[in-house]
Write an enzyme that holds these catalytic residues in place. Structure first.
Site, short mmCIF file in Angstrom:
data_model
loop_
_atom_site.label_atom_id
_atom_site.label_comp_id
_atom_site.label_asym_id
_atom_site.label_seq_id
_atom_site.Cartn_x
_atom_site.Cartn_y
_atom_site.Cartn_z
N ARG A 1 0.66 -0.99 0.14
CA ARG A 1 -0.11 0.24 -0.03
C ARG A 1 1.01 1.18 -0.10
NH1 ARG A 1 -3.62 1.01 4.70
NH2 ARG A 1 -4.10 -1.34 4.68
N LYS B 1 -4.11 -11.92 13.08
CA LYS B 1 -5.25 -12.70 13.99
C LYS B 1 -6.16 -13.15 13.15
CE LYS B 1 -4.06 -9.70 18.06
NZ LYS B 1 -4.44 -8.85 19.14
N SER C 1 -4.59 -4.61 22.54
CA SER C 1 -3.84 -3.84 21.95
C SER C 1 -4.35 -2.89 20.85
CB SER C 1 -2.43 -4.28 21.71
OG SER C 1 -2.69 -5.48 20.81
N LYS D 1 -12.35 -13.86 19.49
CA LYS D 1 -12.70 -12.54 20.19
C LYS D 1 -13.03 -11.51 19.00
CE LYS D 1 -8.86 -10.30 19.14
NZ LYS D 1 -8.58 -8.91 18.26
N SER E 1 -12.17 -0.37 17.90
CA SER E 1 -12.32 -1.65 17.41
C SER E 1 -13.14 -1.74 16.12
CB SER E 1 -12.92 -2.55 18.44
OG SER E 1 -13.27 -3.63 17.84
N ARG E 2 -12.41 -2.03 15.26
CA ARG E 2 -13.01 -2.41 13.79
C ARG E 2 -14.19 -3.27 13.84
NH1 ARG E 2 -7.42 -2.11 12.24
NH2 ARG E 2 -7.36 -4.28 11.96
N VAL F 1 -8.91 -3.91 7.20
CA VAL F 1 -9.65 -5.43 7.59
C VAL F 1 -10.33 -5.53 8.81
CG1 VAL F 1 -9.22 -7.75 7.51
CG2 VAL F 1 -7.84 -6.08 5.73
N GLU G 1 -11.15 -8.57 10.72
CA GLU G 1 -11.06 -10.17 10.57
C GLU G 1 -12.25 -11.03 11.14
OE1 GLU G 1 -8.80 -11.84 8.88
OE2 GLU G 1 -6.94 -10.71 8.85
#
Length: 311
Positions: free
Chosen positions: A31, A95, A125, A177, A240-241, A265, A267
């Site tokens: 990228r 992850k 994190s 998670k 958090s996405r 992304v 996940e």
């Protein structure tokens, strides 16, 4: 020491900043890092003079240590393209579970690199907080404690690393998670209240424990940083996405639009599909992951949450 970070997203840049406090670091990414995630780049430029942006994979292979922070779904292809030496020392910070095969990160990686030369990073994190130098604790999972300690020694003073030997537990917890975090976002987006969310997250923790134990993971791993710690963080914050994906789904936004707005992304989407496929094949009871996959496929979020609260 020279460390190469593969992956120029938020997580890759955060790890570059962290390791650059003690080491010479280069980031390798396909990228355009100069235009992506500008707030992070500004902080990187102000706080570190040891970070090199590298576009050539071949020129980046002369480091002593390597860190991989790319999407799990692209990991196999990356290993094929990179052609790393079998003795390369690698910390994988990705992850998830590979959707098309349903296998874990270590199972992908050990096809190309000896497990003795692999470590896996887990724990609560957010990239933004790491780049701000805020304190956190992380787990490094490996069957090679000497290598794990070597990576731990390169981390800055604001990160407390813990060495763990439960690789499968760390992988399952880190991946699962994200799915529960989507559920947490849906719960908040539907305004179901804190009672419902507490029930959902605690049951989600039990669900991922049972899933992990099926594959030989240790229960204690899920009660530590890699499991409960990362879950509580990821399922409760707009940083958090995956949580934001859940919020968007609760508001009946199209998944394509949600992902476009994220720009990164999430996940948990692919992981929910992988977990559902695995649980159906192996006969593992995973009601939350199953309902999240149904929501992604178009089921009403409210109907799914109602279904879960009745189970």
């Amino acid at each position: 020491m020279k460390i190469t970070i593969f992956g120029g997203g938020a997580w890759g840049q955060a790890l570059a900043f962290a390791f650059a406090q003690k080491n010479e670091v280069q980031i390798v990414s396909r990228r355009n890092i100069s235009t992506a995630l500008m707030p992070l780049n500004e902080i990187l430029n102000k706080n570190s003079h040891r970070i090199i942006l590298q576009s050539s994979l071949e020129e980046s292979l002369n480091s002593e240590l390597f860190v991989i922070a790319i999407s799990v779904q692209a990991l196999r292809e990356w290993f094929i393209r990179a052609r790393l030496n079998q003795n390369s020392k690698i910390l994988i910070a990705s992850k998830g579970i590979e959707e098309k095969t349903g296998i874990f990160v270590s199972q992908i990686a050990k096809k190309f690199i000896s497990l003795e030369n692999l470590c896996f990073l887990a724990g609560p994190s957010f990239a933004k907080e790491i780049i701000l130098g805020l304190p956190c604790a992380l787990a490094i999972h490996s069957c090679n404690p000497i290598l794990a300690q070597k990576f731990a020694n390169q981390m800055p003073s604001f990160i407390k690393p813990y060495i763990e030997d439960d690789i499968i537990g760390g992988e399952v917890a880190s991946a699962y998670k994200n799915v529960i975090a989507i559920a947490g976002g849906i719960c908040d987006g539907l305004n179901l209240g804190q009672n419902a969310k507490a029930s959902l997250l605690s049951r989600g923790l039990v669900e991922m424990c049972k899933f992990g134990e099926y594959f030989g993971a240790k229960m204690q791993t899920f009660l530590g940083l890699s499991g409960a710690g990362d879950l509580f963080l990821t399922a409760n914050s707009l940083l958090s996405r995956n949580y934001r994906v859940g919020l968007g789904l609760a508001q009946n936004n199209r998944l394509e639009d949600i992902l476009r707005d994220l720009g990164e992304v999430a996940e948990g989407i692919k992981t929910s599909q992988a977990i559902t496929q695995i649980s159906e094949k192996e006969g593992i009871y995973t009601p939350i992951a199953t309902e999240i996959q149904k929501i992604i496929q178009g089921k009403s979020p409210l109907e799914s949450m109602s279904t879960l609260m009745k189970k």
